[in-house]
Design a protein around this motif. Structure first.
Motif, mmCIF file in Angstrom:
data_model
loop_
_atom_site.group_PDB
_atom_site.id
_atom_site.type_symbol
_atom_site.label_atom_id
_atom_site.label_comp_id
_atom_site.label_asym_id
_atom_site.label_seq_id
_atom_site.Cartn_x
_atom_site.Cartn_y
_atom_site.Cartn_z
ATOM 1 N N ASP A 523 20.768 -25.963 -4.799
ATOM 2 C CA ASP A 523 19.572 -25.338 -4.237
ATOM 3 C C ASP A 523 18.860 -24.500 -5.300
ATOM 4 O O ASP A 523 19.382 -24.258 -6.387
ATOM 5 N N PRO A 547 18.401 -31.513 -1.083
ATOM 6 C CA PRO A 547 19.377 -32.520 -0.625
ATOM 7 C C PRO A 547 20.587 -32.575 -1.558
ATOM 8 O O PRO A 547 20.437 -32.631 -2.782
ATOM 9 N N ASN A 549 24.741 -34.082 -2.459
ATOM 10 C CA ASN A 549 25.447 -35.355 -2.558
ATOM 11 C C ASN A 549 26.940 -35.081 -2.533
ATOM 12 O O ASN A 549 27.365 -33.941 -2.303
#
Length: 696
Positions: A523, A547, A549
Motif C-alpha cells: 500500500d 491490490p 498478491n
C-alpha cells in the motif's frame, strides 16, 4: 471518508532543548480504540539502533552505508567514544563502556519502545571475557562445556542478565524466544498461584466426562486466558473444552481470540477432534482458512518484540507479569585481517538490501558427512526439510563439505573445520543465509579454521560462528528450522535467534533486516501539511490500499513517526491527522510504517520530509569543495545566532551568525554516503533543515 485525528493535549506539551532537533516536540494522545493489537514486532529501519565507534573511520564508513541503505533515522545512531581496543573485552568494560551507554541513550531519546535490534558497526570487540560468570557455575555439565568467552551480540541479547551481573544466560535453554517442539505450546509457563491454576485446568480437562465437567474446565482455561491474552494456547484449550461441552458460540469466540493473538497452525485445528465439532459453525471455516498449513513437529515462527518478555513456552507476555525480555543484536561487519576488508563488508550489506521482498527461487541445502560438525545437527534435518517441502521449496542434501552443483542457493547449512569457497561452481541468491558449525568460525585472533566471513564474501547476507570452543552442542547453533522460518518471511536476525536456544557464544554478522521472503504490504501513504487552524497545523497521512498478491499481506496497522519518534499506532484509515503547534518551523521528518496482517508481522516504511512554516528561513548546506581528505561546507540560516551541523545525529561542527564555513575530514565522519543535517538556532528555537546526502 474514513479518517482519524490525533489531537494535541496542552498538558502534554513538553520542550526538549537537549535534543535541539525541533525546538519543542508535542507529544500526542492516541484516540482510544484506534489500535489495540501488539505491533512492537517485525523489523525495518526505525527498529534498528546502529552503534558506531566514533574514533574508527571504518566504523563511521560502514555505518554511513548501512544508514543510507536501510533508511535508519539519524536519531537511531549511537556514537561511542571510549570503545576498548582489540577483539576481546572484559565483562565489566563491555557492560560499562558499551552496553550501559547504549541503553542509557535509548532511554534518554525515548527510543526503547520501538527498538528491536542493536547492530554494531565495525571497530568493536567481537568477544567478551565472561570468566567471572563461568566461575560461578555449579552444574558440572555447564562447568565443562560453557567456556568463558561470549560474543558481543549475545551479551547484548542477554542484556538483562548482564546488567544484573547474573550467569543465568549460560543455561542450555536461556533463549525463551527460540522455538521448540510443538507440544511446548501447551506446557505450563507459570509458577506460583497461577501455575497451580493452570494445573487445575489441565486436571479438569483430563478428567472431564460430562458437559458440566467440560464447562468447568473451559471456564478455568478462560479465566487464565483473559489475564494473559497473548498466551493463545490457553484460548485453544478453552475452545476445545467449550466445544466438548456443546457450547459452540463460546468455543468459536475463544478460537477466534486464539487466532487473533497468534495461533497460526491449521493442521492442529484439523486434527483436533474437539475443534472439528465447530466445523458447521458459521465463521469457523473462514478463520481456519487464514491459518498456516505446515507440519506440527515444531512451533511456528513469531516476530520478535523487545518491548515485552517471553515465557518458557515461547510466547510473549508483559515483563511485569513474568516475561523475560531480550534485545536482538548482531555485528554489521568484522573488518579485520582475518575477516573482511571494509569494501567486502559494505558489499555484503548492499547485496542484502537488494534482496528484500524479492521472493527468490533457489535451493536450501544441507551437508551430510561423517564429520561431527555435521552429525550434530543431522538428526534435525528432517524437521527443516519437511517444513520447507510443505511450502514447495527446493531442498537438497549433499555428501561433501560444500555443494558440487552449479545451483543457486537460498540457504546452506554446513559443518566443516575448513573449506575453500573461492573455486566454486554454485552461487547464492541475494539474501541467502549460510552458516557453518565449527569451533572457531568467529575466533578472529587465530588463523585456525575457516571464518564465517568467507561465506559472506561468497554471497550470503548473514552468517554466524562461535567465538570460542562450543563443543559441537546443538543448543549453541541454529537448527535447520532457521531456513524454514526464514522462508516464512521473518528477518535474517529473527531466523537466527528463533532457532538457537543457547546463543551466548554465537557471533552473528551481516544485515539483520534482510528479508527476501517477507510478505509486506504494498500500500501507499502520502504525507501533506494541511491548512492551519486554531493555532495548530495538521500533518495528514493519506493511506491508499493497493491490490495485493500471494507475496504480500494487507495492512493491519500503521505506525506514525515524527522526527524519529513514534507518536502513534493506528488501524488503517484513509486519512490520519496529527496536529502540531503552528509556531513550529523547519524540516519535519515523517515516516509511516505499514505492518502486514501476517504471522510474521512484516513491516515496510514510507518516508518523506515536510517543511513547516516559512520555507525561506530553512537552514541550508552547500558543498564548497571536496577532495580526498577534506569536505568544505557552507552553512546558512537567515536570522540565526548560531548554526549546528550534525552527522548521524551527532554535532560535528558549529558556526556563529547567519552563515559560515566548516571543514570535515574522514576521521570525523568516515567516507561513503554522508548524511548531514543543519540546525539554525534563533533564541531558544531550533530550526532543522533537510537531511542532505553527500558522497565523500
Amino acid at each position: 471518508m474514513l479518517s482519524q485525528t490525533l489531537r494535541s493535549a496542552a498538558q502534554l506539551f513538553r520542550c526538549f532543548p537537549s535534543s535541539r532537533q525541533f525546538g519543542c516536540v508535542l507529544l500526542l494522545i492516541l484516540i482510544s480504540g484506534l489500535f489495540s493489537g501488539s505491533t512492537e514486532a517485525g523489523i525495518s529501519g526505525e527498529n534498528i539502533i546502529v552503534v558506531v565507534n566514533a574514533n574508527s573511520q571504518d566504523s563511521l564508513t560502514l555505518a554511513n552505508h548501512y544508514v543510507q541503505l536501510r533508511e535508519i533515522p539519524p536519531g537511531n545512531i549511537v556514537m561511542l567514544q571510549d570503545v576498548p581496543d582489540g577483539l576481546r573485552v572484559s565483562l565489566n568494560d563491555f557492560r560499562e563502556k558499551i552496553l550501559r551507554p547504549i541503553l542509557n541513550e535509548l532511554n534518554r531519546r525515548e527510543l526503547a519502545a520501538h527498538t528491536q535490534v542493536i547492530a554494531y558497526s565495525a571497530g568493536f570487540p567481537t568477544a567478551v571475557d565472561i570468566r567471572e560468570h563461568t566461575k560461578r557455575l555449579t552444574d558440572e555439565n555447564q562447568k565443562k562445556y560453557q567456556r568463558p568467552v561470549a560474543s558481543i551480540n549475545s551479551m547484548t541479547f542477554f542484556y538483562r542478565w548482564v546488567l544484573a551481573d547474573s550467569p543465568d544466560y549460560l543455561g542450555w535453554g536461556s533463549n525463551f524466544y527460540a522455538r521448540g517442539q510443538f507440544e511446548r505450546h501447551f506446557a505450563n509457563p507459570f509458577a506460583g498461584e497461577t501455575g497451580e491454576r493452570f494445573k487445575a485446568a489441565k486436571t479438569a480437562t483430563d478428567e472431564a466426562a460430562t458437559a458440566d465437567d467440560w464447562t468447568k474446565a473451559a471456564e478455568l482455561w478462560s479465566t487464565i486466558a483473559d489475564e494473559f491474552p497473548t498466551l493463545h494456547p490457553l484460548n485453544i484449550r478453552a475452545a476445545e473444552a467449550f466445544a466438548n461441552a456443546g457450547d459452540m458460540d463460546a468455543a468459536l469466540e475463544r478460537f477466534t481470540s486464539a487466532t487473533a493473538s497468534g495461533w497460526a497452525n491449521r493442521r492442529y485445528v484439523e486434527e483436533s477432534a474437539s475443534l472439528q465439532k465447530l466445523d458447521s459453525t458459521e465463521g469457523f471455516a473462514a478463520v481456519v482458512e487464514q491459518l498456516q498449513d505446515v507440519p506440527m513437529k515444531n512451533q511456528g515462527p513469531v516476530p520478535f518484540s523487545a518491548s515485552v518478555g517471553w515465557t518458557s513456552t515461547g510466547h510473549l507476555i508483559p515483563s511485569n507479569k513474568g516475561g523475560m525480555p531480550y534485545m536482538l543484536s548482531c555485528v554489521l561487519g568484522v573488518v579485520h585481517e582475518r575477516g573482511s576488508t571494509l569494501q567486502q563488508a559494505i558489499d555484503v550489506l548492499k547485496r542484502a538490501r537488494k534482496a528484500d521482498r524479492t521472493n527468490p527461487d533457489g535451493t536450501v541445502a544441507f551437508a551430510k558427512t561423517s564429520d561431527v560438525r555435521v552429525t550434530t545437527r543431522e538428526p534435525l534435518y528432517a524437521d527443516g526439510l519437511a517444513w520447507l517441502m510443505s511450502r514447495d521449496r527446493d531442498v537438497e542434501i549433499f555428501s561433501s563439505k560444500l555443494p558440487t552443483s552449479n545451483k543457486r542457493y537460498i540457504g546452506l547449512m554446513l559443518g566443516a573445520a575448513s573449506f575453500d569457497v573461492k573455486n566454486r561452481s554454485w552461487s547464492m541468491t541475494p539474501g541467502a543465509i549460510a552458516e557453518n558449525l565449527t569451533s572457531l568460525g568467529a575466533a578472529f585472533e587465530t588463523n585456525s579454521q575457516t571464518k564465517l566471513t568467507e561465506l559472506l564474501h561468497a554471497g550470503a547476507a548473514i552468517s554466524s560462528g562461535a567465538v570460542a570452543e562450543p563443543y559441537s552442542l546443538i543448543p549453541k547453533f541454529p537448527t535447520p528450522m532457521m531456513h524454514a522460518y526464514y522462508a516464512e518471511g521473518v528477518s535474517a536476525i529473527e531466523a537466527f535467534y528463533l532457532t538457537t536456544t543457547s546463543p551466548y557464544q554465537l557471533l552473528i554478522v551481516g544485515d539483520p533486516a534482510c528479508q527476501p521472503f517477507a510478505k509486506a504490504p504494498i500500500d501507499f501513504v502520502r504525507m501533506e501539511i494541511g491548512e492551519p487552524m486554531d493555532d495548530n497545523v495538521p500533518i495528514n497521512f493519506f493511506w491508499q490500499a493497493l491490490p495485493g498478491n500471494k507475496n504480500t499481506s494487507p495492512t493491519a496497522a500503521i505506525e506514525l513517526y515524527l522526527q524519529d519518534k513514534r507518536i502513534a499506532v493506528s488501524r488503517p484509515a484513509k486519512k490520519i491527522e496529527v496536529k502540531l503547534p503552528s509556531t513550529l518551523e523547519g524540516a519535519l521528518r515523517c515516516r509511516a510504517v505499514l505492518i502486514g496482517r501476517h504471522t510474521t508481522q512484516p513491516r515496510i516504511a514510507i518516508t518523506d520530509t515536510l517543511v513547516l512554516g516559512n520555507p525561506n528561513v530553512l537552514p541550508t548546506i552547500d558543498v564548497v569543495s571536496t577532495d580526498n581528505e577534506t569536505l568544505q561546507i557552507k552553512l546558512a540560516c537567515p536570522d540565526a545566532e548560531r548554526i549546528e551541523l550534525k552527522h548521524l545525529g551527532r554535532v560535528v561542527a558549529e558556526t556563529s551568525g547567519t552563515s559560515g564555513s566548516v571543514s570535515l575530514t574522514p576521521d570525523k565522519i568516515g567516507r561513503g554516503p554522508i548524511q548531514l543535517e543543519v540546525i539554525g538556532h534563533i533564541g531558544e528555537q531550533g530550526i532543522p533543515g533537510k537531511v542532505q546526502l553527500i558522497e565523500f
